[in-house]
Design an enzyme around this catalytic site. Sequence first.
Site, PDB file in Angstrom:
ATOM      1  N   LYS A 248     -26.628 -53.482 -70.704  1.00  0.00           N
ATOM      2  CA  LYS A 248     -27.832 -52.654 -70.787  1.00  0.00           C
ATOM      3  C   LYS A 248     -27.388 -51.212 -70.999  1.00  0.00           C
ATOM      4  CE  LYS A 248     -32.245 -51.554 -68.711  1.00  0.00           C
ATOM      5  NZ  LYS A 248     -32.260 -50.229 -69.362  1.00  0.00           N
ATOM      6  N   ARG A 268     -39.646 -46.497 -79.437  1.00  0.00           N
ATOM      7  CA  ARG A 268     -40.482 -47.471 -78.735  1.00  0.00           C
ATOM      8  C   ARG A 268     -41.933 -47.017 -78.688  1.00  0.00           C
ATOM      9  NH1 ARG A 268     -38.172 -48.877 -73.403  1.00  0.00           N
ATOM     10  NH2 ARG A 268     -40.230 -49.716 -72.996  1.00  0.00           N
ATOM     11  N   PHE A 337     -29.274 -55.487 -80.932  1.00  0.00           N
ATOM     12  CA  PHE A 337     -29.305 -56.668 -80.059  1.00  0.00           C
ATOM     13  C   PHE A 337     -30.335 -57.716 -80.482  1.00  0.00           C
ATOM     14  CE2 PHE A 337     -31.537 -53.177 -77.743  1.00  0.00           C
ATOM     15  CZ  PHE A 337     -32.839 -53.637 -77.854  1.00  0.00           C
TER      16      PHE A 337
END
Length: 552
Positions: A248, A268, A337
Site C-alpha cells: 500500500k 480519485r 495495480f
Amino acid sequence: MRYKELVDVYEALTSTTKRLEKTTILAEFLKNTDADILPIVTLLSLGKVFPVWSEEEMGIGLKLLMKAISLVVGVSPEIVEDNVRDKGDIGLASEHLFGNRLQSTLFTRPLTIVKVYNNLVKIATISGKNAQSKKIRILIELLTSASPKEAKYLTRTVLEELRVGIGEGTIKDAIAEAFDINKEVVERALMLTNDPGIVAEVAKEEGEKGLKRLNLTPGKPVKPMLAQLSKNIKDSIEEMGYALCEIKYDGFRVQIHRIGDEIKIFTRRLDEVSDAVPEIAEYIQKCLPEKDFIVEGEIIATKEGKPISFQYILQRVRRKYEVERLRLEVPLTMYLFDVLYYEEPLLDLPFERRREILESISKSKKGKFGLSKQVKVTPEFFERAEDLFEYSIKKGHEGIMIKDPHSPYMPGIRGKKMLKFKAEPETLDLVVVGGTYGRGRRANLIGSYLMAAQDADGNLKTIAHTATGLDDATLLELSNKVESIMTEKKGRKVKAKPEIIIEVAFSEIVKSPEYESGYSLRFPVVKRIRDDKGLDDIDTVKRVESIFNMRD
C-alpha cells in the site's frame, strides 16, 4: 419547459425529509420530462451543471455572485453580504432580496430550463481578459428575469449548493421508479458512465436493455473501488480463502486513460491533471501498448529512492506553472495495480485475471515505472503477507492491500473484496463545515474545526471538533481557506461551505449525543489536508459505525 416547474420540484423536495417521498417527487418529474432535456434536468436536480468527470467549471465565487445580485436588486454589495451572513445561505438571502428589490426590468421573459442551463454553460467557457465582467453580464441576464424563488435556486446552483436533500442514491432510485427499471441495473449504469443525465435519458428511451448496453469508455473516468479496514492479516486471508496482497503506497491514486494517441490522467476526484505530471504520461507512452486502455495506480514522490511526504505530491498535482522546475525537484514514480479496460471493458473479470493482463502489457522502467509488488497468499502461508507488510513499512510505505482474486472491479463501492492493513491508526476523511476562532495570539485564526461525515442520503452529519496536528503554516493556510468559503459568522463561531477535506486520525470512536452523527472521535488529530479528494469521497456514518463495531 419553464424553470419555474423545476423550482416547484425543488420546493417540494425541500418540504420533506423522507427519502421515499423525495424519490417519488423526483421520479414523477423525470417521468413527465421530455427526453431531449432530461439530461439537463437530471444534472440540475443534483445542483450540478456538468457531470462530475467534466473539466468544465463556472469559476464563480461567492463575492462575484453577490456583486451580480447587488446590481440586479439595486442595493450595495455590503447589504447583500449582510443578508447572506444573517440568513446563512445565499439562496435564502437572494429570495429575500429579490422579494424586496427596488428596481425591475420591463419586458423580461419567463426563464426556461434550457435558457438557465445554456447561460451557466456559457459562463464556464469564458476566460482571459475581462472574464469576470463577462460572467457577471450573463448572470445578470438570468437574475433579471428571476422570481424570488427562482433566484433562490439559481444562486445556489451557481455555487453548487442546492440544499434540497438529493444525492446520487436518490437519483438512482428516482430513475428506477420513473421508468420501472431494476435499481441494480440503474446503479451499474451510473457507476460505468458517471453521468446521471445520460442514464436518465437512456432509461426513458431504451429502458433496461439500453442501460445494460452502457459501458466503460476511455476518456470518461469512473469512481475508484474502495477498501475497508482489515482488523488483522491472518483473519482477512482466512475469510477470503486465498488473497493477492500488495504494497500500500502512500501516494496519489490516479486513473490513466489512453484514447487514440491521447493520455489523460485523472485523480480519485476525477479531475484531470495530465499537464501537471507530464513524466507520468511519458512513462505510460513508453511502457504500455498503443491501444485504448484504462489503468489504475499510485504516484509517489521519491528522494534517493525512498518515498517522501504526500504533501510533495500535492505540490506537483496542484501546479499549473513551473511544472518543469518542480519535475526536477520532486521526481515521481508510478506503480500500476489494476487495469479496467484494454481494447474492451474488463471490469467483470476477476482481479487475478485483470492483474495477469496488466502484467502482460506492461514494461517496467527502473526507478520510474512498474507494477505494485504483489504476493499470492493462502491461509496456510499467511506469513507471506506479514513479510510483505514488514517489507512495505521498512521501505517507507503505509502497509499492504489484501485483495480478493475472484472479485470484479466495483466502481465507487467499499466492501470486503479489497482490504487495507496499515501500521498507523485508522483515519477518516471528513469535511470542514465550520469552526471556532482561537484566543490570544491565534484570535485572528480559526483554531478549531467542526468536521462532518455523510449519511446514506448524502446529508452531512457532524462528528468532531479538531484543533490538534496543525503547525503554524498549515493552520494559517486552513484558516484562510475556511474564511474564503465562510457562509455565517456569529461571535467566534463560523459555518463554511463543505469543500475542504481533512484526513483525521483518532484514538477511538465513541457514541455521543453531542454530534449529529451520534458518534464522536476521541483525541482527533489532523493528519493532512486532502486536496486530492472531494465531497463525494468523504467517509460515511455507516463506515464510522463499522469501525466502532469492529473495535468493540
